[in-house]
Enzyme design. Structure first.
Site, PDB file in Angstrom:
ATOM      1  CG  ASP A  78      19.356  27.873 -25.348  1.00 57.43           C
ATOM      2  OD1 ASP A  78      19.285  28.354 -26.636  1.00 57.43           O
ATOM      3  OD2 ASP A  78      19.217  28.141 -24.237  1.00 57.43           O
ATOM      4  CB  CYS A 119      14.050  29.896 -28.752  1.00 51.35           C
ATOM      5  SG  CYS A 119      11.827  28.534 -29.383  1.00 51.35           S
ATOM      6  CG  ASP A 120      15.998  29.103 -24.385  1.00 57.29           C
ATOM      7  OD1 ASP A 120      15.106  29.382 -24.769  1.00 57.29           O
ATOM      8  OD2 ASP A 120      16.474  28.518 -23.709  1.00 57.29           O
ATOM      9  CE  LYS A 121      20.409  31.879 -23.853  1.00 56.65           C
ATOM     10  NZ  LYS A 121      19.621  31.250 -23.696  1.00 56.65           N
ATOM     11  CB  CYS A 191      10.475  23.082 -24.843  1.00 58.09           C
ATOM     12  SG  CYS A 191      11.349  22.622 -25.844  1.00 58.09           S
ATOM     13  CD  GLU A 442      19.721  26.506 -20.774  1.00 53.31           C
ATOM     14  OE1 GLU A 442      19.435  27.942 -20.517  1.00 53.31           O
ATOM     15  OE2 GLU A 442      19.226  25.950 -21.829  1.00 53.31           O
ATOM     16  CB  SER A 468      17.969  24.097 -19.121  1.00 52.16           C
ATOM     17  OG  SER A 468      17.609  24.333 -19.607  1.00 52.16           O
TER      18      SER A 468
END
Length: 553
Positions: A78, A119-121, A191, A442, A468
């Site tokens: 992202d 990570c995100d998704k 992160c 985002e 985000s």
């Protein structure tokens, strides 16, 4: 075994010959076949180390007598996709990942799975797939990144984004920005703040789909490798007991996830992903429930970007389990639920203690008596919208101001960096929803620019897109229905007054129903921004943010 359909009997001699073409022995073929779904790649910092995690998982599987078989999953970073066309693909990749895992599992007859996201998704996508295929599954992430250091100050990726705004206003030099760029992200891992990736890794643990420590053990610690080996061993145990994802991810488990979400102050993106995972598990997770749970759940943590602490600090304080232990003091969790450990939540957290009450406040001394996320409703968002309340300055919990209307993220960034946004205004960013984006981008760049300019305590942002997990300030996303569907946000005009009351859960456009009706009669649906490829198909099938932006035929 489920894998018998690809390996047992005279009829499957051709199938076994293909296994043997890859070097598998008769002994390995006869053993349970454990799919190891590895999202390792060389473009996402949280995934660069997943080869080591996968090797550890496979070692654990072999220790318990299984045959590990690795296959890949894609993953979008992202941060790298932020602020350009790439961000259209981030949320949309969630469905691609879930679909591809389903295809691999159903085609090859695996007995069980160990999923390795970070990570995100990728995390919610794998949980969605786990619920969909519903075979014994353990999720083990690659772990969070350590915080960076700039002049003895602990920093993370969000600080770099905010530094850009500081440079534009002359509050920081380009040399100072370079210092942030070089040191904010010191190595592999997701992160280091309570951004979306770490939020979802922590909530995986709460749902019962990850082992204790999944959300917080740093990526570079040897303990993370040991955790991965235990995950490989654990999947054989739950295979023997036939404990499946839908046995674990029950309605009460999602109640727990929402509760811990509120206590931790997770990313607002969890309000997209939890309903999507629940949908795959056959559970209707209404956003109204989020407010009900928030009303009785204290906010115990202020992790970056809401405060100075990072995930490594949460880990050292006792991790997610310690937060859960605090919540049990007021009986806010269902503790008799199964988990992938083969034990209940109560058993998993029994010996855990809160080791640092500055990082994890006690339930008697919370930051607030209500949770870190709020769902707002009103005539501009009849189906709701979401804000990370724990990251909003007190001055902005109530705000009223004139609308500044922008049709895309690019337009608003240009205005912010050009000094055209004024104190007291409400920035409206529309046609960025699941359909209108497409892909519900985002938007960290505009919120970070405002924060870097010192305007985060004076300006609110609302959008049918999303923000985000690294965003702070009065940034209100997921406005539903979205502009592309003719939602009221499409009817806002420059200068309209918008009133926001986060504590009372309301957002109101001060325009009469009669005037809005007249505007709606003149409204024309815009042409799709992208007319070919995957995103064109995605836009036709995706549902509202209020229902998790899932695909429905």
């Amino acid at each position: 075994m489920r894998s018998d359909r690809v390996k047992t009997g005279v009829e499957r001699a051709p199938h076994r010959s293909l296994f043997k073409a890859m070097g598998y022995t008769d002994e390995e073929i006869k053993a349970p076949l454990i799919g190891v779904v590895n999202a390792k790649n060389e473009i996402v910092p949280g995934h660069i180390n997943l080869d080591k995690i996968a090797e550890a998982v496979k070692a654990g599987v072999r220790i318990k007598g299984g045959t590990p078989i690795e296959f890949p999953a894609i993953g979008v970073c992202d941060g790298i996709a932020m602020g350009h066309v790439g961000m259209h693909y981030s949320l949309a990749s969630r469905e691609l990942i879930a679909d591809s895992i389903e295809a691999m599992v159903m085609a090859h007859g695996f007995d069980a799975l160990v999923m390795i996201p970070n990570c995100d998704k990728i995390v919610p996508a794998m949980l969605m797939a786990a619920a969909r295929v519903n075979i014994p599954t353990v999720v083990v992430s690659g772990g969070p990144m350590l915080a960076g250091k700039v002049r003895e100050q602990e920093v993370s990726l969000s600080n770099v984004f905010e530094a850009v705004g500081s440079v534009k206003t002359g509050k920081m030099t380009e040399d100072e920005l370079s210092d942030y760029e070089d040191h904010a992200c010191p190595g592999c891992g997701s992160c280091s703040g309570m951004f979306t990736a770490n939020s979802m890794n922590c909530l995986t643990e709460v749902l019962g789909m990850g082992l204790p420590g999944n959300g917080t053990i740093p990526a570079v610690y040897a303990e993370r490798i040991r955790l991965a080996k235990r995950a490989g061993m654990a999947v054989l145990d739950i295979l023997e007991k036939d404990i499946k994802p839908k046995d674990i991810m029950t309605e009460k488990a999602f109640d727990n996830a929402l509760t811990v979400d509120m206590a931790l102050g997770c990313s607002t993106n969890s309000m997209l992903h939890l309903p999507a995972i629940a949908y795959e598990a056959g559970i209707d997770l209404d956003l109204e429930k989020a407010n009900e749970i928030s009303a009785k759940t204290p906010n115990l943590c202020k992790l970056s970007p809401a405060g100075p602490d990072h995930i490594e600090d949460l880990y050292a304080a006792g991790g997610v389990a310690a937060v859960m232990k605090e919540l049990t003091k007021k009986e806010l969790l269902h503790v008799d639920l199964p988990t992938v450990t083969g034990k209940s939540i109560k058993e998993n957290i029994q010996s855990v203690n809160n080791l640092n009450t500055k990082v994890i406040r006690t339930i008697e001394n919370p930051y607030s008596n209500t949770g870190g996320i709020a769902v707002l409703k009103g005539n501009i968002a009849p189906m709701g919208c979401v804000v990370k309340r724990s990251a909003v300055a007190k001055e902005m919990l109530q705000h009223k101001g004139p609308a500044r209307v922008f049709e895309s993220e690019e337009d608003v960034i240009e205005a912010i960096l050009g000094g055209k946004i004024n104190k007291g205004e409400v920035v409206v960013i529309r046609y960025e929803g699941p359909k209108g984006g497409p892909g519900m981008r985002e938007m960290l760049s505009p919120t970070s620019a405002l924060a870097g300019m010192g305007l985060d305590k004076d300006v609110a942002l609302i959008t049918d897109g999303r923000f985000s997990g690294a965003t702070r300030g009065a940034s209100i996303g997921h406005i539903s229905p979205e502009a592309a569907e003719g939602g009221p946000i499409a009817l806002v005009e420059e200068g309209d007054m918008i009133e926001i009351d986060i504590n009372n859960g309301t957002i109101h456009l001060e325009v009469s129903e009669e005037a809005l009706t007249k505007r709606k009669e003149k409204w024309v649906a815009p042409e799709p921004k992208i007319k070919t490829g995957y995103l064109s198909r995605y836009a036709k099938l995706v549902t509202s943010a209020s229902t998790g932006a899932v695909l429905k035929v």
